[in-house]
Design an enzyme around this catalytic site. Structure first.
Site, PDB file in Angstrom:
ATOM      1  N   GLY A  23     -41.193 -26.237 -61.816  1.00 21.45           N
ATOM      2  CA  GLY A  23     -42.051 -27.399 -61.944  1.00 21.45           C
ATOM      3  C   GLY A  23     -41.325 -28.727 -61.958  1.00 21.45           C
ATOM      4  O   GLY A  23     -41.794 -29.721 -61.387  1.00 21.45           O
TER       5      GLY A  23
ATOM      6  N   THR B 298     -46.396 -23.676 -56.938  1.00 22.72           N
ATOM      7  CA  THR B 298     -45.887 -22.814 -58.002  1.00 22.72           C
ATOM      8  C   THR B 298     -44.364 -22.847 -57.900  1.00 22.72           C
ATOM      9  O   THR B 298     -43.811 -23.253 -56.880  1.00 22.72           O
ATOM     10  CB  THR B 298     -46.381 -21.355 -57.875  1.00 22.72           C
ATOM     11  OG1 THR B 298     -45.895 -20.803 -56.637  1.00 22.72           O
ATOM     12  CG2 THR B 298     -47.894 -21.260 -57.895  1.00 22.72           C
ATOM     13  N   GLY B 299     -43.706 -22.381 -58.947  1.00 22.98           N
ATOM     14  CA  GLY B 299     -42.247 -22.397 -58.940  1.00 22.98           C
ATOM     15  C   GLY B 299     -41.695 -23.447 -59.885  1.00 22.98           C
ATOM     16  O   GLY B 299     -42.406 -23.915 -60.779  1.00 22.98           O
TER      17      GLY B 299
ATOM     18  N   ARG C 191     -42.618 -28.243 -73.675  1.00 20.04           N
ATOM     19  CA  ARG C 191     -42.237 -28.500 -72.280  1.00 20.04           C
ATOM     20  C   ARG C 191     -43.476 -28.407 -71.377  1.00 20.04           C
ATOM     21  O   ARG C 191     -44.267 -27.476 -71.475  1.00 20.04           O
ATOM     22  CB  ARG C 191     -41.175 -27.500 -71.831  1.00 20.04           C
ATOM     23  CG  ARG C 191     -40.787 -27.600 -70.346  1.00 20.04           C
ATOM     24  CD  ARG C 191     -41.599 -26.677 -69.462  1.00 20.04           C
ATOM     25  NE  ARG C 191     -41.125 -26.665 -68.082  1.00 20.04           N
ATOM     26  CZ  ARG C 191     -41.792 -26.103 -67.086  1.00 20.04           C
ATOM     27  NH1 ARG C 191     -42.930 -25.516 -67.291  1.00 20.04           N
ATOM     28  NH2 ARG C 191     -41.294 -26.114 -65.862  1.00 20.04           N
ATOM     29  N   VAL C 192     -43.636 -29.366 -70.515  1.00 22.43           N
ATOM     30  CA  VAL C 192     -44.753 -29.365 -69.573  1.00 22.43           C
ATOM     31  C   VAL C 192     -44.176 -29.406 -68.164  1.00 22.43           C
ATOM     32  O   VAL C 192     -43.292 -30.225 -67.881  1.00 22.43           O
ATOM     33  CB  VAL C 192     -45.675 -30.581 -69.822  1.00 22.43           C
ATOM     34  CG1 VAL C 192     -46.700 -30.727 -68.709  1.00 22.43           C
ATOM     35  CG2 VAL C 192     -46.374 -30.434 -71.172  1.00 22.43           C
ATOM     36  N   GLY C 193     -44.668 -28.537 -67.306  1.00 23.56           N
ATOM     37  CA  GLY C 193     -44.191 -28.513 -65.922  1.00 23.56           C
ATOM     38  C   GLY C 193     -45.104 -29.305 -65.005  1.00 23.56           C
ATOM     39  O   GLY C 193     -45.774 -30.251 -65.419  1.00 23.56           O
ATOM     40  N   ASP C 194     -45.123 -28.898 -63.747  1.00 21.98           N
ATOM     41  CA  ASP C 194     -45.917 -29.606 -62.739  1.00 21.98           C
ATOM     42  C   ASP C 194     -47.397 -29.243 -62.771  1.00 21.98           C
ATOM     43  O   ASP C 194     -48.241 -30.024 -62.340  1.00 21.98           O
ATOM     44  CB  ASP C 194     -45.364 -29.295 -61.339  1.00 21.98           C
ATOM     45  CG  ASP C 194     -45.344 -27.792 -61.058  1.00 21.98           C
ATOM     46  OD1 ASP C 194     -45.153 -27.002 -62.011  1.00 21.98           O
ATOM     47  OD2 ASP C 194     -45.507 -27.405 -59.881  1.00 21.98           O
TER      48      ASP C 194
ATOM     49  N   THR D 268     -47.594 -18.806 -61.840  1.00 16.31           N
ATOM     50  CA  THR D 268     -48.713 -19.738 -61.955  1.00 16.31           C
ATOM     51  C   THR D 268     -49.737 -19.289 -60.938  1.00 16.31           C
ATOM     52  O   THR D 268     -49.397 -18.579 -60.006  1.00 16.31           O
ATOM     53  CB  THR D 268     -48.228 -21.153 -61.535  1.00 16.31           C
ATOM     54  OG1 THR D 268     -47.276 -21.609 -62.489  1.00 16.31           O
ATOM     55  CG2 THR D 268     -49.345 -22.164 -61.425  1.00 16.31           C
TER      56      THR D 268
HETATM   57  N1  ASP Z   1     -44.743 -24.419 -61.896  1.00 19.06           N
HETATM   58  C1  ASP Z   1     -44.822 -23.777 -63.167  1.00 19.06           C
HETATM   59  C2  ASP Z   1     -44.085 -24.597 -64.182  1.00 19.06           C
HETATM   60  O1  ASP Z   1     -43.057 -25.165 -63.865  1.00 19.06           O
HETATM   61  C3  ASP Z   1     -44.257 -22.415 -63.210  1.00 19.06           C
HETATM   62  C4  ASP Z   1     -44.405 -21.617 -61.947  1.00 19.06           C
HETATM   63  O2  ASP Z   1     -45.232 -21.879 -61.134  1.00 19.06           O
HETATM   64  O3  ASP Z   1     -43.666 -20.655 -61.736  1.00 19.06           O
HETATM   65  O4  ASP Z   1     -44.504 -24.610 -65.328  1.00 19.06           O
END
Ligand code: ASP
Length: 368
Positions: free
Chosen positions: A270, A267-268, A244-247, A216
């Site tokens: 979510g 990031t990471g 699917r929706v993340g953060d 991200t």
């Molecule tokens: N945070 C993002 C998500 O979960 C992915 C990422 O940042 O690696 O969609």
């Protein structure tokens, strides 16, 4: 049900305090960003503009600072900055060239937030438009709403005039097919002869190995007037369940901005950020007096406390995934921290070149 009577039924396309320049949308936005890069117009305070981003944002922070120095608001500058990553076909984690969902469809998520007005815009599971951050900015500027999803978000982008296109690059399609063919020996897909010899697939395997990666860009910005803004934009978890929706598009999770305090994003993984309202938590720790880096670390400690299910823990009881936070306070101090060592973040200040800095961390990666 009717909306509350206090809400105006008519959106204000150019709210007061939010129209320092004409709005530029679609493919011309990146060109506009380039055109003004290098121009400088000192802010009244004489303070430098500052931007902090994830490690893939080295060029983006430079662009965002150049934009703020030219008088563009922090939220708009942040959205301009990340456009370079959304355009990059080689970044698998954002915009055009982002890896698709499990059905081979690229679905993008983004949000942005403006400190002075506390207004926000966001889109989730958006298909067919490479600049979700720009669409999110349009939601912020041209509607009374915050979050549009799926087909509704695409219809909005179409109505505004964004260019529609297929975002699945040939490289991303080959990697997706490799993933499909290798994720199970019990489904209908077999590894294709020579598949792992393809240079694009090979490079992917070498970079990401057996893990299921994510990525991200988050970019938080403060201008010379000490106004704050930010954006987060992503293609999300690789090969995710459709929808699917993340953060990243969630205000308070993948991004939060408060003009009295600063901005923070993530990031990471979510889902883990959502569980602790990550961006908001970092900002609240800064409000309580912590430095940006200390606030990021404190939020990560809270995330660790909230990580309880065995499938997310390694054999030492630590999170088996990574999350990274990025933050800037109103004074222009920046910081970042990750669960695991080895992370970097990008920072730029007026008059200086963008640099990559080491992020703080909670756990040292085990030596292999
Ligand atoms: N945070 C993002 C998500 O979960 C992915 C990422 O940042 O690696 O969609």
């Amino acid at each position: 049900m009717n909306d509350t009577p206090t809400e105006s039924p008519v959106p204000s396309p150019q709210p007061a305090g939010f129209s320092r320049r004409d709005l530029v949308i679609g493919g011309s936005l990146a060109a506009a960003a380039l055109a003004t890069a290098g121009a400088t117009r000192a802010h009244a305070s004489g303070e430098p503009s500052v931007a902090v981003a994830s490690a893939n944002g080295l060029e983006a922070v430079g662009r965002a600072v150049a934009q703020m120095d030219a008088g563009v608001s922090p939220v708009e500058a942040a959205v301009h900055g990340v456009a370079v990553v959304e355009d990059d076909p080689d970044d698998f984690t954002v915009g055009y060239g982002g890896l698709p969902n499990s059905e081979g469809v690229v679905q993008l998520d983004s949000c942005c937030m403006d400190g002075p007005t506390m207004r926000a815009g966001a889109v989730a599971a958006l298909e067919g438009f490479r600049h979700p951050a720009q669409v999110a900015l349009q939601v912020l500027q041209r509607t009374t709403r915050v979050l549009l999803v799926g087909d509704g978000a695409a219809r909005f982008a179409r109505a505004i005039g964004f260019e529609e296109e297929n975002l699945l690059t040939e490289k991303a399609r080959k990697i997706w097919l490799y993933w499909k063919a290798n994720m199970s020996d019990r489904d209908d897909w077999l590894p294709a002869p020579g598949q792992t010899e393809d240079p694009d697939v090979r490079a992917f395997i070498e970079e990401y190995g057996a893990v299921r990666p994510t990525g991200t860009i988050n970019l938080c910005a403060v201008d010379g007037d000490r106004d704050v803004g930010g954006t987060t934009t992503t293609s999300g978890l690789f090969f995710k369940i459709p929808g699917r929706v993340g953060d990243s598009p969630l205000i308070g999770a993948g991004l939060f901005v408060d003009n009295e305090v600063g901005a923070a994003g993530s990031t990471g993984r979510g889902e883990s950020v959502i569980q602790i309202a990550g961006g908001h938590t970092v900002v609240e720790f800064m409000r309580a007096g912590k430095s940006p880096e200390a606030a990021c670390l404190a939020a990560l400690e809270r995330l660790v406390q909230a990580t309880r299910v065995p499938y997310l823990l390694d054999d030492k009881g630590r999170p088996s995934f990574d999350v990274k936070f990025y933050a800037v306070n109103k004074k222009g101090e920046t910081g970042s921290a990750a669960l695991w060592s080895g992370a970097k973040h990008a920072v730029c200040r007026s008059g200086s070149k963008p640099v990559l800095l080491d992020s703080a961390y909670l756990y040292e990666r085990d030596l292999k």
